[in-house]
Design a protein around this motif. Structure first.
Motif, PDB file in Angstrom:
ATOM      1  N   ASP A 104       0.834  -1.210   0.000  1.00 53.51           N
ATOM      2  CA  ASP A 104       0.000   0.000   0.000  1.00 53.51           C
ATOM      3  C   ASP A 104       0.865   1.255   0.000  1.00 53.51           C
ATOM      4  O   ASP A 104       0.564   2.239  -0.682  1.00 53.51           O
ATOM      5  CB  ASP A 104      -0.900   0.031   1.238  1.00 53.51           C
ATOM      6  N   VAL A 107       2.273   1.885  -3.514  1.00 53.28           N
ATOM      7  CA  VAL A 107       1.283   2.332  -4.502  1.00 53.28           C
ATOM      8  C   VAL A 107       0.796   3.745  -4.180  1.00 53.28           C
ATOM      9  O   VAL A 107       0.767   4.622  -5.038  1.00 53.28           O
ATOM     10  CB  VAL A 107       0.090   1.347  -4.545  1.00 53.28           C
ATOM     11  N   VAL A 108       0.431   3.976  -2.923  1.00 56.39           N
ATOM     12  CA  VAL A 108      -0.242   5.235  -2.581  1.00 56.39           C
ATOM     13  C   VAL A 108       0.755   6.354  -2.301  1.00 56.39           C
ATOM     14  O   VAL A 108       0.559   7.482  -2.730  1.00 56.39           O
ATOM     15  CB  VAL A 108      -1.171   5.025  -1.365  1.00 56.39           C
ATOM     16  N   LEU A 109       1.843   6.048  -1.597  1.00 56.76           N
ATOM     17  CA  LEU A 109       2.719   7.114  -1.114  1.00 56.76           C
ATOM     18  C   LEU A 109       3.988   7.281  -1.951  1.00 56.76           C
ATOM     19  O   LEU A 109       4.451   8.403  -2.146  1.00 56.76           O
ATOM     20  CB  LEU A 109       3.106   6.833   0.347  1.00 56.76           C
ATOM     21  N   THR A 111       4.636   6.081  -5.272  1.00 63.42           N
ATOM     22  CA  THR A 111       4.496   6.290  -6.719  1.00 63.42           C
ATOM     23  C   THR A 111       4.440   7.773  -7.101  1.00 63.42           C
ATOM     24  O   THR A 111       5.148   8.190  -8.030  1.00 63.42           O
ATOM     25  CB  THR A 111       3.262   5.535  -7.245  1.00 63.42           C
ATOM     26  N   PRO A 112       3.634   8.607  -6.418  1.00 61.62           N
ATOM     27  CA  PRO A 112       3.642  10.039  -6.791  1.00 61.62           C
ATOM     28  C   PRO A 112       5.019  10.675  -6.613  1.00 61.62           C
ATOM     29  O   PRO A 112       5.413  11.532  -7.421  1.00 61.62           O
ATOM     30  CB  PRO A 112       2.622  10.660  -5.825  1.00 61.62           C
ATOM     31  N   PHE A 115       7.176   9.709  -9.572  1.00 66.66           N
ATOM     32  CA  PHE A 115       6.816  10.491 -10.760  1.00 66.66           C
ATOM     33  C   PHE A 115       7.439  11.880 -10.690  1.00 66.66           C
ATOM     34  O   PHE A 115       8.045  12.364 -11.649  1.00 66.66           O
ATOM     35  CB  PHE A 115       5.294  10.602 -10.886  1.00 66.66           C
ATOM     36  N   PRO A 125       8.777   9.528 -17.456  1.00 68.57           N
ATOM     37  CA  PRO A 125       8.340   8.907 -16.189  1.00 68.57           C
ATOM     38  C   PRO A 125       7.883   7.461 -16.310  1.00 68.57           C
ATOM     39  O   PRO A 125       7.848   6.751 -15.320  1.00 68.57           O
ATOM     40  CB  PRO A 125       7.164   9.800 -15.760  1.00 68.57           C
ATOM     41  N   VAL A 129       7.451   4.798 -13.091  1.00 70.67           N
ATOM     42  CA  VAL A 129       6.134   4.609 -12.475  1.00 70.67           C
ATOM     43  C   VAL A 129       5.683   3.162 -12.649  1.00 70.67           C
ATOM     44  O   VAL A 129       5.160   2.540 -11.712  1.00 70.67           O
ATOM     45  CB  VAL A 129       5.118   5.590 -13.085  1.00 70.67           C
ATOM     46  N   PHE A 130       5.903   2.596 -13.847  1.00 71.67           N
ATOM     47  CA  PHE A 130       5.532   1.194 -14.048  1.00 71.67           C
ATOM     48  C   PHE A 130       6.345   0.291 -13.115  1.00 71.67           C
ATOM     49  O   PHE A 130       5.856  -0.732 -12.650  1.00 71.67           O
ATOM     50  CB  PHE A 130       5.747   0.781 -15.515  1.00 71.67           C
ATOM     51  N   THR A 133       4.554   0.143  -9.842  1.00 72.35           N
ATOM     52  CA  THR A 133       3.359  -0.700  -9.827  1.00 72.35           C
ATOM     53  C   THR A 133       3.755  -2.183  -9.850  1.00 72.35           C
ATOM     54  O   THR A 133       3.147  -2.992  -9.169  1.00 72.35           O
ATOM     55  CB  THR A 133       2.420  -0.400 -11.011  1.00 72.35           C
TER      56      THR A 133
END
Lengths: 406, 162
Positions: A104, A107-109, A111-112, A115, A125, A129-130, A133
């Protein structure tokens, strides 16, 4: 089935628990599952859910302390304007964050932040980014806290925290390395496009306190499992330390801390566990029983992992692991860990984690429908079999080396 | 006649320099950036794949979309500053190669950079997107090197004929 459908579809934006909890009540009420079994399942899942809540809070508080922003600044500096350098550091950071603070958090914290870091050094990017994920799945093999699937299996498989980590260390490294090689080739064009060195390295805070707390929590996991105490207490202690500090400094509110524990999600996990137990008790066990290979030889482990990967892709990894655990637990920890390799690495085949979610999102045209399915699937078809096969062989070797074969 | 300059991460400075030197009409330069929605989309999908976390406000896809828009604007600002003369900016979202071709319709010149594997020159020295743009552009194309072009001495000898 209805619970799963509603969890994927989420009619009227309801939390998943709105359907799952009454469904659990229904299967208990109609006698589809004996009250004793339901209580046993709830007792088994209770500590798991508590553990999960503590880790979710810990990750959110680390973000509040600026740990992830600091990771971004550090990755930008270490990459020195080279996209391939950035990709390598994204792999390192995302693997560690996933392993320690759960998928979690990645994914949530994270990944941004990744980027923003790619944008800051002027790199394309997409590969980075991939990578986040993919690694949120693949790198969630190492510790029981990394993924909810691991937490469920860890209590069922009769493994200690340390033993789990020792057996999964090699598969984790092999799977991440396999992904790295696939990514470097697959995104060669984007990585060759170049970047520029960061214009001005932003003022990066040094969240030493958060980092130290996370390290102490990790040490606490090992210590707790050595003295036979649930490692959930270590996670709780870590979360409490950061929460008290953040509250004292007025950086967060009790309500925000409670929100980051995601109570509806925890209720959903509990209810899903009871519903799946009822389904398994009522015939699914026999139906799937003859599909699950017995034994802990390499072919059997490969078979179990492949089956788990397919099932995770069809329904979702959470129900898949709940279904497969009772069927594989008798074969020993090897088979249980092979299930985890399958359900954790498998979801990378589709970007939405499972065909069910993917189809639904395509049907309602959520705004990610512009994702080029062919590209993502091609990446998954290269990465998943490579990482999965390598990880299973590594698991087999680790079981051999530690004499853990039952 | 306008000159459309495709501004892509990593390779754009060479395109801007070429446009400044070679644009037929110095006043008619359009800086074009295309944001691909698949990056925020992948983050969005990864969150959707986490069964049971039904809290849309935590979806990283939305944060990525905002960050992508901001980074595109910054990139166009940097490109305009490097160009150092009046120009217009065009920001589009969608499939990159198709948006670039559509934006080049009616233009007098399209400037883009090689962005593939430049160590072995051949078909792969153009990435899939630039390949599509070169093949389908509705106007003349100026293909520039992101770094100084290699000299003629780097061309391998011709294959021997039997």
């Amino acid at each position: 089935m209805a619970v799963l459908v509603c969890a994927v579809v989420r009619p009227w934006g309801w939390p998943e628990a709105v359907v799952a909890v009454p469904a659990a009540g229904l299967v208990i009420g109609t006698g589809a599952i004996p009250l004793g079994h339901a209580r046993a399942e709830a007792e088994r899942l209770g500590p798991v859910v508590g553990f999960l809540a503590a880790v979710l809070v810990l990750a959110q508080l680390c973000d509040d302390e600026g740990l992830f922003d600091a990771c971004g600044a550090w990755m930008a500096r270490a990459a020195a304007g080279r996209p391939r350098g950035l990709l390598a550091w994204v792999f390192v950071i995302a693997s560690v964050v996933t392993a320690v603070l759960s998928l979690d958090a990645t994914v949530v914290l994270l990944t941004p932040v990744v980027f923003a870091t790619a944008a800051r050094i002027g790199a394309r990017p997409k590969p980075h980014v991939f990578a986040c994920t993919h690694l949120s799945n693949t790198a969630s093999l190492l510790l029981p806290v990394s993924n909810l699937t691991n937490l469920l299996a860890f209590t069922a498989g009769g493994l200690s925290f340390t033993r789990f980590a020792v057996l999964m260390a090699l598969p984790w490294l092999v799977a991440v390395a396999a992904e790295y090689l696939v990514f470097r080739r697959f995104f060669a064009t984007d990585l060759d496009a170049g970047a520029r060195a960061p214009a001005a390295p932003g003022p990066a805070g040094r969240p030493v306190f958060a980092l130290a707390t996370v390290c102490c929590t990790l040490a606490g996991f090992v210590l707790a499992s050595a003295v036979d105490v649930s490692p959930a207490w270590a996670a709780l202690a870590g979360a409490l330390v950061l929460a008290v500090r953040a509250l004292a400094r007025g950086r967060t509110t009790p309500a925000a801390v409670a929100r980051s524990a995601a109570l509806p999600f925890l209720a959903f996990v509990l209810a899903l566990g009871i519903v799946v137990r009822a389904v398994v008790d009522n015939g699914l066990a026999e139906a799937l029983g003859h599909l699950v290979p017995a034994g802990t030889g390499l072919p059997a482990l490969l078979g179990v992992a492949a089956l788990a990967a397919v099932l995770a892709n069809l329904i979702n990894n959470l129900p898949a692991v709940l279904v497969l655990l009772p069927l594989t637990a008798p074969s020993g920890p090897g088979a249980v860990l092979a299930v985890l390799l399958g359900v954790n690495i498998g979801p990378n085949l589709t970007y939405a984690g499972s065909l069910a979610t993917l189809l639904w999102r395509r049907i309602v045209h959520e705004h990610d429908t512009d994702v080029d399915l062919r590209e993502f699937t091609r990446l998954g078809l290269l990465a998943v079999p490579t990482a999965l096969a390598g990880a299973v062989v590594a698991l087999w070797a680790a079981l051999h080396a530690t004499g853990g074969r039952m | 006649m306008t000159t459309v300059v495709w501004i892509a991460e990593g390779t754009w400075p060479a395109c801007v320099d070429a446009a400044r030197a070679l644009a037929p009409e110095p006043a008619g330069i359009v800086l074009l950036h295309v944001t691909a929605p698949d990056v925020p989309g992948a983050a969005c999908g990864a969150y959707a794949g986490l069964l049971g976390r039904g809290r849309p406000e935590r979806d990283p896809g939305a944060r990525l979309e905002r960050a992508a828009a901001a980074s595109a604007a910054e990139l166009l600002d940097a490109a305009a500053a490097r160009l150092g003369r009046p120009c217009s900016r065009l920001e589009r979202t969608g499939r990159v190669e198709r948006e670039v071709v559509a934006a080049a319709e009616g233009a007098g010149l399209l400037v883009l950079a090689r962005d593939g594997d430049r160590n072995r020159l051949g078909p792969r020295s153009l990435g899939p997107e630039s390949r599509f743009v070169v093949d389908h552009a509705p106007c003349p194309v100026l293909l520039v090197w992101p770094e100084p072009a290699p000299d003629v001495g780097t061309i391998p000898p011709p294959p021997r004929r039997p």
